[in-house]
Structures are given as C-alpha cells and as structure tokens.
Design a protein around this motif. Structure first.
Motif, short mmCIF file in Angstrom:
data_model
loop_
_atom_site.label_atom_id
_atom_site.label_comp_id
_atom_site.label_asym_id
_atom_site.label_seq_id
_atom_site.Cartn_x
_atom_site.Cartn_y
_atom_site.Cartn_z
N LEU A 1 45.11 32.87 39.80
CA LEU A 1 44.13 33.87 39.44
C LEU A 1 44.82 35.37 39.71
O LEU A 1 45.24 35.46 41.04
CB LEU A 1 42.78 33.82 40.08
CG LEU A 1 41.85 34.85 39.64
CD1 LEU A 1 41.34 34.21 38.34
CD2 LEU A 1 40.67 35.00 40.53
N THR B 1 44.05 39.58 39.32
CA THR B 1 43.16 40.52 39.07
C THR B 1 43.82 41.84 38.69
O THR B 1 44.48 42.39 39.51
CB THR B 1 42.11 40.95 40.22
OG1 THR B 1 41.51 39.59 40.36
CG2 THR B 1 40.94 41.78 39.79
N GLN C 1 40.40 40.01 34.92
CA GLN C 1 41.18 38.71 35.67
C GLN C 1 41.57 37.59 34.46
O GLN C 1 40.88 37.45 33.44
CB GLN C 1 39.97 38.01 36.80
CG GLN C 1 39.73 38.85 37.81
CD GLN C 1 38.51 38.03 38.60
OE1 GLN C 1 37.54 37.57 38.29
NE2 GLN C 1 38.82 38.18 40.05
#
Length: 536
Positions: A138, A140, A146
């Motif tokens: 992931l 951001t 995201q």
C-alpha cells in the motif's frame, strides 16, 4: 554494533515502518498461525516480537493451504492515524495435493487489507483487494490518495508468469480497489519481478522490487519516475543490493527489501538474507531479516555506503547490547508464549490447551504429522546453527496409532520426529520417524526402544548439519543417546524435489497424533531452547 541478521531464523520478506521513535518490521509466516510476525525496536539493533495480528478465523484460515503457502509478503505502513497491513493468503502453488506437476502454472492468491490504531490492535475486519498476483503493498501519496501495487501472475503458456508490477487506486470509503489497473513495470532481464514498494522523494516516485527468485540469484532492483504510473527508468546499477555471483558475501540470497528513513534522514534498507551451512550450503534457518544504512547519491539514486551493492554483516551503530534469550519456557499462562506457533488452523482449542491441566501445555492428538488441515504441532524457530532443545512429556498411548514427542520440523516432507508410542509387540516405546526429501526412502524409522511408563524427557542437539536425539525416563539420572546421527540440513529450502514450494525454515517443538480420532492428550510441563557454541 548491529549484527546481521537482526531477526535470526525464519523471518522473510521484511516490511519496515517508523512511527515517531518506534520502528516495526512485519515478516511472512506462510502456513504458521497466527499470521504475520511484527517486531518492534527503538534503536534498529534490538528487536522484540510484539504481535501476530492475523489471529482470528475471519482474518485467516489456512486449513488446506499447501506447504509454504498461506501468508506471503505482508506490507506494513502507517497513515491517517492507522497501521495498514496488506497480505496475501496463497491457496494453491500450482501442484496437486500429491505433489504432481498437473496445473503447475495455476496458482491462487488472495490479497487483503486490515487496519488498526495501534500495533496491538484491535485489527479491523479484512478488506478483500484482488487475486491478480502476490506481494501487495500500500502506498499513500502526498495528497492522501492510496494505491495498491502487486506483482501480476500470468498462467498462460509461453508467457512470463512474473508479468510485472500492477498498480490500482484504493478507496478507503468504498473499501475496494477502484479505477483502471496499470502495468507500471515489467522488470529486468533477471526476471521473477515481485515485492514492490513505492516511495516519494524530491518529486520522484521510486519503485523497489525483488528479482531473480528468492534463492542465490536474489536481488533488489530500483526504478523511478516523475509520474506514479510511469514510465519508470532503471537505477544505473540496476541492482542496489545483491549477493548473486558473490560467493564471498557473508550474507547470501539478499533481496526482497523495504526502505525506512531515520529521524536524522538516514535511509535504512531492511531485506531478507540467508546464511548457508558451512559444510552443506543449505540455509536451515530459512530466509532471515537484515538491515543496513544506505545513502542517497548526488544523482538522486540510492546506494550502499560502500557503493558496492553488497549486504553487510555488521554496522557501527549506537545501541545497547542484546538481552539474553530465555532458555526454559513454562506453560503457566493462559496464552501460548509468543515464541511459539502452530500450523494453519484458526481453532487452536482443538489442538492444544493451556488450562486443561494447570502449568502444562496439553496437546490433543489429531491428524498425521504433516497434515495440511489439523495437526497438533506447537513449535518455535531455530535461530542459531547450534542449539539444544528438550521437553518433559507425559503421554499414555494405547496403541500404534497414538504418538507424541519432540520434532525438528520444516514441512510435511522434511522432519525428524522422536516420538513415544505403543504396540502389541514391544509395548510402550520410543522411535524416530524421518521424512527425507532427498532420499529414495521418503519415510525412515529407527528400531523401537522399549521404555517404562511415566513421564519422559526428550532432547535434541543440533550442530550445523548434525542432529542427535536423547531421552531420560523418570527416575534416571543420566541421558541416553540414540545411536543414530541424523541430517539436520534437510530442514532447509534447498533440500527438496524440484519445483516444490520451500520458503520457510526449521522449527523445533512438540507434537501429538491420534490417527484413531480419539484426541489422545499429551502434557508438556516445560520446553527448553538454548543456543550454544559448536560442540565436537
């Protein structure tokens, strides 16, 4: 000094994050439950195992997952006041249950996300992301949006199965991936491109990947782009860390890395590595986690301090000396001590109890040792080349289908098991069963040794590739050694039939089986694990 590996024993695929003055590393656990190990440190040198977040059936159920499947390559990040943990549950590795090659290109990967306000939880219900490949991470961005990146698996004949890195936006409100999927990086000619992590620095998006497979050709590749979806240009050296083609490197198999910035701005690279046995070249402790400082060059690229892309064994660093490890584990708490895990099932009450008999770990004999569904095996990692382990066991097997004992275990095809059982010919007895991956005789048994009733202490000593068992019956002052010398090197990734998944490491622990289905109990009073210097 920091001495690598910082997480010795089976601790692969590190993902590192800093929150204030606290560092956390998440590593893969594969078929071992609970899923994902998280270690904590404040000085990058001393690390403490603090959590295994995937501890509920609604987050993880690996019953039926093949060996070395289950939880692959977690990614731990922190944003918006939450820890985000992304992980894969691998359900098929492209082999039949009997080990045949049918459907070898077909694999099942399911990727999920959970969040928590604290590393101790509570962890949210899982969000399903996709099943297009493994090693999800992931990212951001500075604007708060995201994205999930993962490798793309291509099962079609004649294609590159490691088809590159794909990126897709994640909508936290919708709890789903949204928009178009972008193929942002196809990898280099080294191939086997996986383990993506994305960072933003000085107007660049940096993409870190692992290539070359997780064995001797492993490497860390870097690329960058001015836009998130690419195109990405390769690092001038291509690989920023690798031990491939460098037999002199103190740490081998270096790759699968993640980057973190210390408060003083120093970039640190956490990566997996392996330490081969000196005499056999096999990594019985599996893939371990190492760390070292890096530097940003004037050209905006990341380099090792020496500029040679080599993993290092020691790093000068201001840190306290490590605490000595506990040797004896007593089972006098309602929770299993954190060093121990079991296999696959999210229903531990069916295979063991810490309350059925005060001060004891009670195992309930279930399926055969090596079962991929429900076996009563509780163990801890081997974390040194030389160690002694022993346990005190009380068990009363009624027949040959019941047994319990001490096991040195890698997976269902690789173990040495010193067990107590019973049969009509010899009565209560002791023997060793070995599963041998590189022998024409897959299962080997020693000649049974008759033993009296009562509690028994079982022990093992491992010195590199040498393994010996011993026992001491109740009332005996001295230990009795079994005459056989066993090969400890089979408990490694490298000892395997070609094409099978082998990504974990050696464990030592206790086990019980009841193939009659009556759940015979076996009580463990204590378990010792002591690391030591080599003994001739």
């Amino acid at each position: 000094m920091i001495r690598n590996p910082i997480l010795p024993g089976f601790n692969p695929d590190p993902s590192i994050v800093r929150v204030g003055d606290d560092y956390y590393i998440a590593t893969s656990t594969f078929e071992w439950f609970p899923g994902v190990q998280i270690h904590h440190s404040t000085d990058l040198a001393n690390w403490t195992l603090v959590a295994r977040p995937l501890a509920r059936a609604d987050l993880l159920d690996m019953r039926g997952d093949p060996d070395s499947c289950g939880v692959w390559a977690p990614c731990l990040t922190y944003a918006n006041g939450l820890f985000h943990l992304v992980y894969t549950d691998v359900k098929r590795y492209g082999r039949t249950t009997t080990g045949g090659a049918s459907g070898a290109s077909l694999r099942d990967f399911h990727n999920y996300l959970v969040t928590a306000p604290s590393i101790d939880g509570p962890w949210s219900d899982r969000v399903y992301l996709n099943s297009s490949g493994f090693d999800p991470s992931l990212f951001t961005d500075d604007d708060g949006r995201q994205y999930v990146a993962n490798m793309l698996w291509d099962h079609r004949p004649g294609r590159n199965r490691f088809a590159g890195i794909v990126l897709q936006e994640y909508d936290a409100a919708a709890r789903a991936l949204v928009g178009e999927r972008h193929l942002i990086f196809k990898g280099t000619e080294l191939g086997l491109t996986e383990a993506p992590h994305i960072y933003r620095r000085d107007g660049w998006y940096y993409l870190l990947t692992a290539e070359g497979g997780t064995g001797w050709n492993h490497a860390v590749t870097m690329a960058r782009s001015r836009t998130l979806t690419g195109p990405y240009e390769l690092h001038p050296d291509r690989y920023i860390l690798t031990a491939r083609n460098r037999p002199d490197a103190p740490l081998q198999r270096a790759g699968h890395a993640d980057l973190v910035e210390a408060p003083d701005g120093t970039p640190w690279l956490a990566y997996l590595c392996g330490r081969p046995l000196p005499n056999r070249g096999r990594c019985v402790m599996g893939r371990e986690t190492a760390i070292q400082p890096m530097r940003w060059g004037d050209d905006g690229w990341l380099y090792t301090l020496a500029g040679d892309a080599m993993p290092v064994l020691e790093v000068e660093h201001d840190a306290a000396p490590p605490e000595p490890r506990q040797e004896r584990t007593r089972f006098d708490t309602p929770e299993l001590p954190i060093d121990f895990q079991w296999l696959r099932t999210p229903e531990p009450d069916r295979i063991f109890s810490l309350t059925a008999r005060s001060g004891h770990l009670r195992l309930y004999g279930r399926e055969t040792i090596g079962s991929v569904f429900e076996q009563a095996l509780v163990a801890r990692r081997q974390q040194a080349f030389c160690y002694t382990a022993q346990a005190r066991i009380e068990v009363v097997p009624a027949h040959f289908q019941q047994m319990a004992g001490l096991v040195c275990y890698y997976n269902s095809t690789k173990f040495h098991y010193l067990y107590v059982s019973h049969d009509d010919a010899i009565g209560r007895h002791l023997a060793v069963m070995s599963a041998l991956p590189d022998s024409p005789q897959a299962d080997a048994f020693t000649v049974p040794i008759a033993i009296p009733d009562g509690a028994i202490e079982l022990g093992v000593e491992v010195d590199f590739e040498r393994l010996r068992f011993r026992y001491r019956c109740e009332g005996d002052a001295d230990w009795t050694w079994l005459p056989q010398l066993f090969d400890a090197s089979i408990l490694s990734d490298e000892a395997s039939a070609p094409g099978m998944a082998n990504f974990t490491g050696a464990f030592v622990g206790v086990a019980a089986q009841d193939m009659a289905g009556t759940a015979m109990p076996a009580d463990i009073a204590w378990f010792d694990y002591r690391e030591r210097e080599y003994s001739a």
